[in-house]
Design a protein around this motif. Structure first.
Motif, PDB file in Angstrom:
ATOM      1  N   ARG A  66      40.307  39.416  31.876  1.00  0.00           N
ATOM      2  CA  ARG A  66      39.124  39.737  31.385  1.00  0.00           C
ATOM      3  C   ARG A  66      37.909  38.647  31.393  1.00  0.00           C
ATOM      4  O   ARG A  66      36.591  39.143  31.733  1.00  0.00           O
ATOM      5  N   ARG A  67      38.392  37.457  31.123  1.00  0.00           N
ATOM      6  CA  ARG A  67      37.448  36.319  30.958  1.00  0.00           C
ATOM      7  C   ARG A  67      37.128  36.219  32.547  1.00  0.00           C
ATOM      8  O   ARG A  67      35.866  35.738  32.889  1.00  0.00           O
ATOM      9  N   LEU A  68      37.877  36.154  33.526  1.00  0.00           N
ATOM     10  CA  LEU A  68      37.648  35.984  35.087  1.00  0.00           C
ATOM     11  C   LEU A  68      36.669  37.041  35.407  1.00  0.00           C
ATOM     12  O   LEU A  68      35.710  36.693  36.029  1.00  0.00           O
ATOM     13  N   ARG A  69      36.808  38.326  34.915  1.00  0.00           N
ATOM     14  CA  ARG A  69      35.875  39.408  35.214  1.00  0.00           C
ATOM     15  C   ARG A  69      34.450  39.186  34.686  1.00  0.00           C
ATOM     16  O   ARG A  69      33.228  39.166  35.502  1.00  0.00           O
ATOM     17  N   SER A  70      34.398  38.654  33.621  1.00  0.00           N
ATOM     18  CA  SER A  70      32.959  38.425  32.962  1.00  0.00           C
ATOM     19  C   SER A  70      32.264  37.240  33.866  1.00  0.00           C
ATOM     20  O   SER A  70      31.138  37.349  33.907  1.00  0.00           O
ATOM     21  N   TYR A  71      33.149  36.396  34.185  1.00  0.00           N
ATOM     22  CA  TYR A  71      32.653  35.218  34.786  1.00  0.00           C
ATOM     23  C   TYR A  71      32.079  35.388  36.081  1.00  0.00           C
ATOM     24  O   TYR A  71      30.817  35.424  36.702  1.00  0.00           O
ATOM     25  N   THR A  72      32.905  36.314  36.857  1.00  0.00           N
ATOM     26  CA  THR A  72      32.409  36.726  37.906  1.00  0.00           C
ATOM     27  C   THR A  72      31.126  37.616  38.103  1.00  0.00           C
ATOM     28  O   THR A  72      30.426  37.687  39.110  1.00  0.00           O
ATOM     29  N   LEU A  73      31.173  38.684  37.130  1.00  0.00           N
ATOM     30  CA  LEU A  73      29.943  39.337  36.968  1.00  0.00           C
ATOM     31  C   LEU A  73      28.703  38.581  36.723  1.00  0.00           C
ATOM     32  O   LEU A  73      27.594  38.755  37.200  1.00  0.00           O
ATOM     33  N   ARG A  74      28.714  37.211  35.928  1.00  0.00           N
ATOM     34  CA  ARG A  74      27.659  36.656  36.027  1.00  0.00           C
ATOM     35  C   ARG A  74      27.207  35.814  37.497  1.00  0.00           C
ATOM     36  O   ARG A  74      25.896  35.596  37.851  1.00  0.00           O
ATOM     37  N   ILE A  75      28.281  35.470  38.285  1.00  0.00           N
ATOM     38  CA  ILE A  75      27.856  35.074  39.587  1.00  0.00           C
ATOM     39  C   ILE A  75      27.248  36.006  40.629  1.00  0.00           C
ATOM     40  O   ILE A  75      26.467  35.637  41.240  1.00  0.00           O
ATOM     41  N   LEU A  76      27.652  37.161  40.214  1.00  0.00           N
ATOM     42  CA  LEU A  76      27.128  38.386  41.120  1.00  0.00           C
ATOM     43  C   LEU A  76      26.114  38.943  40.586  1.00  0.00           C
ATOM     44  O   LEU A  76      25.658  39.940  40.994  1.00  0.00           O
ATOM     45  N   GLN A  83      25.823  48.194  43.420  1.00  0.00           N
ATOM     46  CA  GLN A  83      26.494  47.493  44.055  1.00  0.00           C
ATOM     47  C   GLN A  83      27.636  46.513  43.194  1.00  0.00           C
ATOM     48  O   GLN A  83      28.649  46.434  43.500  1.00  0.00           O
ATOM     49  N   ARG A  84      27.094  46.055  42.067  1.00  0.00           N
ATOM     50  CA  ARG A  84      27.696  44.854  41.312  1.00  0.00           C
ATOM     51  C   ARG A  84      29.124  45.120  40.923  1.00  0.00           C
ATOM     52  O   ARG A  84      29.710  44.434  41.004  1.00  0.00           O
ATOM     53  N   GLU A  85      29.118  46.475  40.082  1.00  0.00           N
ATOM     54  CA  GLU A  85      30.360  46.630  39.448  1.00  0.00           C
ATOM     55  C   GLU A  85      31.537  46.584  40.276  1.00  0.00           C
ATOM     56  O   GLU A  85      32.777  46.237  40.219  1.00  0.00           O
ATOM     57  N   MET A  86      31.306  47.143  41.552  1.00  0.00           N
ATOM     58  CA  MET A  86      32.274  47.433  42.670  1.00  0.00           C
ATOM     59  C   MET A  86      32.834  46.177  43.170  1.00  0.00           C
ATOM     60  O   MET A  86      34.242  45.756  43.229  1.00  0.00           O
ATOM     61  N   ALA A  87      31.677  45.203  43.490  1.00  0.00           N
ATOM     62  CA  ALA A  87      31.719  43.955  43.916  1.00  0.00           C
ATOM     63  C   ALA A  87      32.818  43.161  42.902  1.00  0.00           C
ATOM     64  O   ALA A  87      33.752  42.380  43.366  1.00  0.00           O
ATOM     65  N   VAL A  88      32.344  43.057  41.549  1.00  0.00           N
ATOM     66  CA  VAL A  88      32.945  42.118  40.721  1.00  0.00           C
ATOM     67  C   VAL A  88      34.218  42.779  40.659  1.00  0.00           C
ATOM     68  O   VAL A  88      35.536  41.885  40.467  1.00  0.00           O
ATOM     69  N   ASP A  89      34.728  43.958  40.612  1.00  0.00           N
ATOM     70  CA  ASP A  89      36.139  44.374  40.335  1.00  0.00           C
ATOM     71  C   ASP A  89      37.052  43.735  41.701  1.00  0.00           C
ATOM     72  O   ASP A  89      38.209  43.493  41.761  1.00  0.00           O
ATOM     73  N   ASP A  90      36.299  44.108  42.845  1.00  0.00           N
ATOM     74  CA  ASP A  90      36.923  43.753  44.266  1.00  0.00           C
ATOM     75  C   ASP A  90      37.225  41.969  44.255  1.00  0.00           C
ATOM     76  O   ASP A  90      38.284  41.455  44.540  1.00  0.00           O
ATOM     77  N   VAL A  91      36.223  41.255  43.851  1.00  0.00           N
ATOM     78  CA  VAL A  91      36.401  39.820  43.869  1.00  0.00           C
ATOM     79  C   VAL A  91      37.241  39.315  42.732  1.00  0.00           C
ATOM     80  O   VAL A  91      38.183  38.341  42.992  1.00  0.00           O
ATOM     81  N   THR A  92      37.265  39.873  41.562  1.00  0.00           N
ATOM     82  CA  THR A  92      38.170  39.484  40.523  1.00  0.00           C
ATOM     83  C   THR A  92      39.652  39.790  40.849  1.00  0.00           C
ATOM     84  O   THR A  92      40.662  39.033  40.688  1.00  0.00           O
ATOM     85  N   ALA A  93      40.207  41.028  41.424  1.00  0.00           N
ATOM     86  CA  ALA A  93      41.088  41.252  42.075  1.00  0.00           C
ATOM     87  C   ALA A  93      41.642  40.450  43.331  1.00  0.00           C
ATOM     88  O   ALA A  93      42.761  39.965  43.275  1.00  0.00           O
ATOM     89  N   LYS A 118      34.058  31.613  42.210  1.00  0.00           N
ATOM     90  CA  LYS A 118      32.596  31.268  42.410  1.00  0.00           C
ATOM     91  C   LYS A 118      32.701  31.249  44.156  1.00  0.00           C
ATOM     92  O   LYS A 118      31.817  31.761  44.950  1.00  0.00           O
ATOM     93  N   ARG A 119      33.591  30.502  44.600  1.00  0.00           N
ATOM     94  CA  ARG A 119      33.863  30.337  46.197  1.00  0.00           C
ATOM     95  C   ARG A 119      33.934  31.864  46.708  1.00  0.00           C
ATOM     96  O   ARG A 119      33.143  32.006  47.722  1.00  0.00           O
ATOM     97  N   MET A 120      34.893  32.665  46.407  1.00  0.00           N
ATOM     98  CA  MET A 120      35.050  33.876  46.898  1.00  0.00           C
ATOM     99  C   MET A 120      33.862  34.769  46.903  1.00  0.00           C
ATOM    100  O   MET A 120      33.509  35.575  47.760  1.00  0.00           O
TER     101      MET A 120
END
Length: 232
Positions: A66-76, A83-93, A118-120
């Protein structure tokens, strides 16, 4: 009451309580307090059913997903909403999978997840580093950890491994070992131009990734310290 269930179990706790245990705050409410590590491997933090029925990856994902997904959401945040929600799910996974795959090398994958996210994320969905929100950069600086260097190494290795084998050899000997193009060409029985052009193409292929690595110093230093073992 089930005697096997513990009110302090990280698996049985509600989400707010679980997040408070995994990401504790200091008395002043500072969220940058160093978080404990290894919670997903500590049987004392889990009741018997949760420990038995959840494999280590499930426990890790429960604590940090959950914390990782929230962080990724901010990055993206620069992506369009659709596009954002699907991208966040993909990157988090993808990050979760990479963290787990490299957990022995990382030792404490929970310390590496923000840097790797962040890198990915920026690699798959590029953004000009100059446009990164100031609060995100501030949060990263506050969470800076020596393990960031290892994350950079792992991701840079992936980029280097994509290059053709001969290009990797030319690049290593010419840029990392400091051999002249003539020396490298002679050792491989090829023309000098073959070495210089191949090395240049290799660097150009990797260059887009360099801007997202915190340790992207001189190319020779990066290669000799992080990548030479791939050639042994």
């Amino acid at each position: 009451m089930n005697e096997d269930v513990s009110p302090d179990c990280l698996g049985c706790s509600d989400e707010p309580s679980r997040q408070e245990a995994v990401f504790p705050k200091d008395p002043g409410g500072d969220t940058r307090t160093e978080s404990p590590v290894g919670l997903y491997t500590d049987p004392a933090r889990w009741c018997r059913p949760c420990w038995s029925h959840r494999d280590p990856f499930d426990r890790f994902h429960l604590l940090y997903g959950r914390r990782l997904r929230s962080y990724t959401l901010r990055i993206l945040g620069h992506l369009p909403l659709g596009q954002r929600e699907m991208a966040v799910d993909d990157v988090t996974a993808e990050v979760m999978e990479a963290l787990w795959k490299q957990r022995e090398k990382l030792m404490v994958p929970e310390r590496a997840m923000y840097r790797m996210a962040k890198r990915m994320a920026w690699k798959r969905f590029p953004i000009d580093p100059k446009e990164v929100p100031a609060d995100l950069l501030e949060a990263e600086e506050g969470a800076e950890d020596p393990i960031d260097a290892l994350v950079d190494r792992i991701l840079l290795e992936e980029e280097f491994a994509k290059l053709p084998e001969k290009t990797r050899h030319y690049l290593y000997e010419h840029q990392a070992l400091g051999k002249t193009a003539e020396e490298v060409a002679a050792s491989y029985g090829v023309a000098k131009g073959t070495v210089t052009q191949s090395a240049r193409r290799g660097l150009e292929a990797m260059r887009p990734a360099f801007q997202y690595f915190s340790l992207a110093r001189a190319i020779a230093d990066v290669i000799i310290r992080w990548i030479c073992h791939l050639l042994l």
